[in-house]
Design a protein around this motif. Structure first.
Motif, PDB file in Angstrom:
ATOM      1  N   ALA A 130       0.875  -1.165  -0.167  1.00  0.00           N
ATOM      2  CA  ALA A 130      -0.077   0.017  -0.036  1.00  0.00           C
ATOM      3  C   ALA A 130       0.936   1.230  -0.085  1.00  0.00           C
ATOM      4  O   ALA A 130       0.647   2.281  -0.809  1.00  0.00           O
ATOM      5  CB  ALA A 130      -0.987  -0.062   1.127  1.00  0.00           C
ATOM      6  N   GLY A 135       2.605   6.139  -4.290  1.00  0.00           N
ATOM      7  CA  GLY A 135       1.206   6.582  -4.271  1.00  0.00           C
ATOM      8  C   GLY A 135       0.981   7.523  -3.011  1.00  0.00           C
ATOM      9  O   GLY A 135       0.300   8.625  -3.192  1.00  0.00           O
ATOM     10  N   TYR A 152       5.005   2.358 -13.295  1.00  0.00           N
ATOM     11  CA  TYR A 152       5.327   2.586 -12.158  1.00  0.00           C
ATOM     12  C   TYR A 152       6.917   2.315 -11.875  1.00  0.00           C
ATOM     13  O   TYR A 152       7.828   2.854 -11.214  1.00  0.00           O
ATOM     14  CB  TYR A 152       4.603   1.310 -11.077  1.00  0.00           C
ATOM     15  N   PHE A 179      -5.687   3.404  -5.541  1.00  0.00           N
ATOM     16  CA  PHE A 179      -4.288   3.338  -5.769  1.00  0.00           C
ATOM     17  C   PHE A 179      -3.505   3.317  -4.620  1.00  0.00           C
ATOM     18  O   PHE A 179      -2.770   2.206  -4.438  1.00  0.00           O
ATOM     19  CB  PHE A 179      -3.888   4.477  -6.635  1.00  0.00           C
TER      20      PHE A 179
HETATM   21  N1  PFF Z   1      -0.270   1.348  -3.491  1.00  0.00           N
HETATM   22  C1  PFF Z   1       0.814   1.608  -4.268  1.00  0.00           C
HETATM   23  C2  PFF Z   1       1.341   2.919  -3.862  1.00  0.00           C
HETATM   24  O1  PFF Z   1       0.522   3.681  -3.372  1.00  0.00           O
HETATM   25  O2  PFF Z   1       2.288   3.620  -4.479  1.00  0.00           O
HETATM   26  C3  PFF Z   1       0.492   1.270  -5.796  1.00  0.00           C
HETATM   27  C4  PFF Z   1      -0.108  -0.067  -5.934  1.00  0.00           C
HETATM   28  C5  PFF Z   1       0.718  -1.149  -5.582  1.00  0.00           C
HETATM   29  C6  PFF Z   1      -1.405   0.110  -6.585  1.00  0.00           C
HETATM   30  C7  PFF Z   1       0.001  -2.264  -5.735  1.00  0.00           C
HETATM   31  C8  PFF Z   1      -1.873  -1.105  -6.715  1.00  0.00           C
HETATM   32  C9  PFF Z   1      -1.206  -2.321  -6.280  1.00  0.00           C
HETATM   33  F1  PFF Z   1      -1.927  -3.411  -6.562  1.00  0.00           F
END
Ligand code: PFF
Length: 451
Positions: free
Chosen positions: A25, A29, A108, A225
């Motif tokens: 998580a 993001g 990413y 996200f």
């Molecule tokens: N949650 C991660 C972030 O905040 O950068 C991005 C992410 C990772 C989105 C894994 C979706 C996922 F499945």
């Protein structure tokens, strides 16, 4: 076909799972996307909406994903297939998740590569090698982007190859506390600087007048996200969770941890922008605060350079190291979704699966490296729209196909007092009505506004 039973793996315990899910998580993001979204969508107003979405929509959806994962012990495609006796329509929900995982990981990786290359940009700047520093700081160079994408993907593949307990768990157990420490130290520094209070008040004072369809849509996309929801990352991580663990508790911890880190990142970035302004750097562009790559990769290095000396170097290098760490614990979860799919559904060995899908996705990253304007379109389609759409479908599936009663039977294992809890009363309502309606309303009103 290879025997892949041992390739699935299981978490060693609750803490390991929570840290790994929180590691997924917490990523770009939180530290890159959240503060820049907040800066371009009214600061405090965005923060408020983001928190509402994270707790009222994100938390119930996270519980749903963990429950589906643990019950089926499968990747997203396998999970929906298992629960519907192979119904192709429902398998599409999982397939959409895997596709979003592939595409999100592809861009990413490029942005994650920037964060790592800026560790060297800062280092060489402070060592007095201006030319080298400029080379590492050039995000428009396709070659640089490609080199750092390869490095980042290689690190991700190495960890995933190690497996669940030895690879993912060990990496996140060390990286997550380090991340928190660096973040707190940097906030302490920034808040003592001139101009920081202006940023703090922009961030913490919600201007309700700024709330409109666009801000609401952005906040919802950000919540999905940031919490890694809607594409089966949490289904996959949940599939390694032992039955004795409490799903509701784990989901609550992960949500709190993730929103906590995003909030802290805002405390760092928003004030830092105004500190940079009092150092003579332009932080406003196109009538609003600068956002996106320009913010993190121009304004912040400038601030560290202005500070100068050993402290400038420590904070500059520390900050980008922090971003790289946060990104790595997220890229591993993105790659794990696709790897688990290859292991479960196609019987590929873990090592081969991780290397195969990782290299395939890297090819897309290389294309993006030379065309970085693709990032915003991919982010819009697969993240801002794709993840809430995935979350919407997961809610509908759980509420009207699998059934909340079956799901709650799973949750009860590991949560003895579940039937007396508030979660027991509220969760089904959120999954059946509130979350899907809120997501649908948002998606439709945004689409309507776009045409
Ligand atoms: N949650 C991660 C972030 O905040 O950068 C991005 C992410 C990772 C989105 C894994 C979706 C996922 F499945």
């Amino acid at each position: 076909m290879a025997d892949t039973t041992d390739d699935r793996g299981v978490w060693s315990g609750k803490l390991a799972f929570i840290l790994a899910a929180a590691g997924s998580a917490v990523g770009l993001g939180n530290i890159w996307r959240f503060p820049t979204e907040a800066a371009s969508h009214g600061g405090g107003a965005f923060l408020l909406l983001y928190l509402v979405f994270a707790f009222l929509i994100g938390f119930p959806v996270m519980m749903a994903e963990m429950t589906i994962g643990r019950n089926t012990r499968k990747n997203p495609v396998g999970a929906f297939s298992f629960l519907t006796g192979g119904n192709k329509l429902y398998i599409l929900i999982g397939a959409w998740g895997v596709l979003c995982g592939i595409m999100i990981l592809s861009y990413y990786t490029v942005v994650a590569g920037w964060t790592f290359s800026f560790v060297f940009e800062e280092l060489f700047h402070f060592m007095g090698f201006g030319g080298l520093s400029a080379w590492f700081g050039d995000t428009s160079s396709g070659l640089n982007n490609a080199i750092f994408s390869v490095l980042f993907m290689a690190a991700t593949i190495t960890i995933i190859t190690g497996g669940v307990a030895e690879g993912i768990e060990k990496a996140t157990k060390t990286l997550m506390p380090l991340l928190l420490l660096i973040l707190v130290i940097l906030i302490g520094y920034v808040l003592t600087q001139e101009g920081s209070m202006k940023g703090l008040s922009q961030y913490l004072t919600p201007d309700i007048g700024k709330i409109d369809t666009e801000v609401i849509f952005a906040a919802m996309g950000q919540a999905f996200f940031s919490l890694s929801l809607g594409m089966g990352a949490i289904i996959t991580y949940g599939s390694y969770l032992p039955k004795r663990e409490n799903i509701a508790g784990a989901a609550a911890y992960v949500t709190l941890f993730d929103t906590g880190i995003a909030f802290l990142a805002g405390l760092l970035i928003m004030p830092a922008m105004f500190v940079a302004q009092s150092n003579g750097i332009t932080i406003f562009a196109d009538g609003g605060l600068k956002a996106g790559p320009a913010l993190i990769f121009q304004v912040l290095p400038n601030m560290f350079h202005n500070l100068g000396g050993v402290w400038g170097m420590i904070f500059g290098v520390g900050f980008f190291l922090l971003l790289s760490i946060a990104a790595l614990t997220s890229t591993i979860s993105l790659l794990e979704v696709v790897t688990a799919y290859a292991i479960d559904e196609h019987g590929v060995q873990r090592k081969k699966a991780a290397m195969g899908v990782g290299s395939g996705i890297l090819l897309i990253s290389l294309i993006i490296s030379f065309n970085i304007n693709l990032i915003s379109t991919l982010d819009l389609v697969f993240s801002s729209i794709g993840l809430p759409l995935g979350g919407f479908l997961i809610c509908l599936f759980l509420a009207y196909k699998w059934g909340p009663e079956n799901a709650m039977e799973e949750i009860r294992q590991g949560y003895a007092a579940f039937d007396q809890s508030l979660v027991r009363k509220a969760w089904p309502i959120f999954i059946k009505v509130i979350a899907p309606l809120a997501i649908l309303y948002n998606l439709l009103s945004t689409l309507y506004g776009a045409f």
